[in-house]
Design a protein around this motif. Structure first.
Motif, PDB file in Angstrom:
ATOM      1  N   TYR A  59       0.816  -1.216   0.000  1.00 23.88           N
ATOM      2  CA  TYR A  59       0.000   0.000   0.000  1.00 23.88           C
ATOM      3  C   TYR A  59       0.849   1.264   0.000  1.00 23.88           C
ATOM      4  N   THR A  60       2.162   1.144   0.031  1.00 23.91           N
ATOM      5  CA  THR A  60       2.996   2.328   0.099  1.00 23.91           C
ATOM      6  C   THR A  60       3.168   2.951  -1.269  1.00 23.91           C
ATOM      7  N   VAL A  61       3.441   4.234  -1.271  1.00 21.31           N
ATOM      8  CA  VAL A  61       3.691   4.950  -2.511  1.00 21.31           C
ATOM      9  C   VAL A  61       4.687   6.060  -2.182  1.00 21.31           C
ATOM     10  N   ALA A  62       5.612   6.292  -3.089  1.00 20.76           N
ATOM     11  CA  ALA A  62       6.610   7.328  -2.868  1.00 20.76           C
ATOM     12  C   ALA A  62       5.937   8.693  -2.876  1.00 20.76           C
ATOM     13  N   ALA A  63       6.326   9.560  -1.963  1.00 22.14           N
ATOM     14  CA  ALA A  63       5.760  10.900  -1.887  1.00 22.14           C
ATOM     15  C   ALA A  63       6.876  11.887  -1.566  1.00 22.14           C
ATOM     16  N   LYS A  64       6.666  13.143  -1.892  1.00 25.53           N
ATOM     17  CA  LYS A  64       7.665  14.169  -1.641  1.00 25.53           C
ATOM     18  C   LYS A  64       6.965  15.429  -1.151  1.00 25.53           C
TER      19      LYS A  64
END
Length: 122
Positions: A59-64
């Motif tokens: 369920y993780t997704v890269a974010a900035k």
């Protein structure tokens, strides 16, 4: 009289509530009355406000966090186009030699289109 200690409790008079366990704020709920100075501001390295935990690695997704303090999540990648091999005509072979030639022509077309690994170089 039994001694019972709860992790989460409100002191007598209701002036103070202690959370020693987990506080779960469900979707749609809200918290009011927090001064904005107590909620951390998002920076390049710190996520401000409330941070939800991830369920699993899937369920993780890269974010900035941008320089403007906003949280950015990348768009999902587009599905690459599947290559199409050049058409191989239906074989009309009447003997094994012609059938072998038709079959080898099909293999060459699949390899050229990138749908099959090339032959190993010896």
């Amino acid at each position: 009289m039994s001694e019972y200690n709860a992790k989460n409790y409100t002191e007598q008079g209701g002036e103070k509530t202690v959370i020693g366990g987990t506080l779960e704020i469900q979707e749609g709920a809200s918290v009011t009355g927090l001064p904005s100075s107590q909620v951390p501001v998002a920076t390049e390295t710190t996520l401000g406000g409330v941070k939800a935990t991830t369920k699993t690695e899937t369920y993780t997704v890269a974010a900035k966090i941008g320089t403007d303090g906003n949280l950015y999540v990348p768009t999902y990648p587009t599905v690459p186009e599947v290559p199409v091999a050049v058409n191989q005509a239906v074989s009309t072979a009447e003997d094994i030699t012609t059938l072998l030639a038709d079959f080898n022509a099909l293999l060459v077309k699949l390899k050229t289109a990138g749908l099959m690994a090339p032959d190993a170089q010896e």
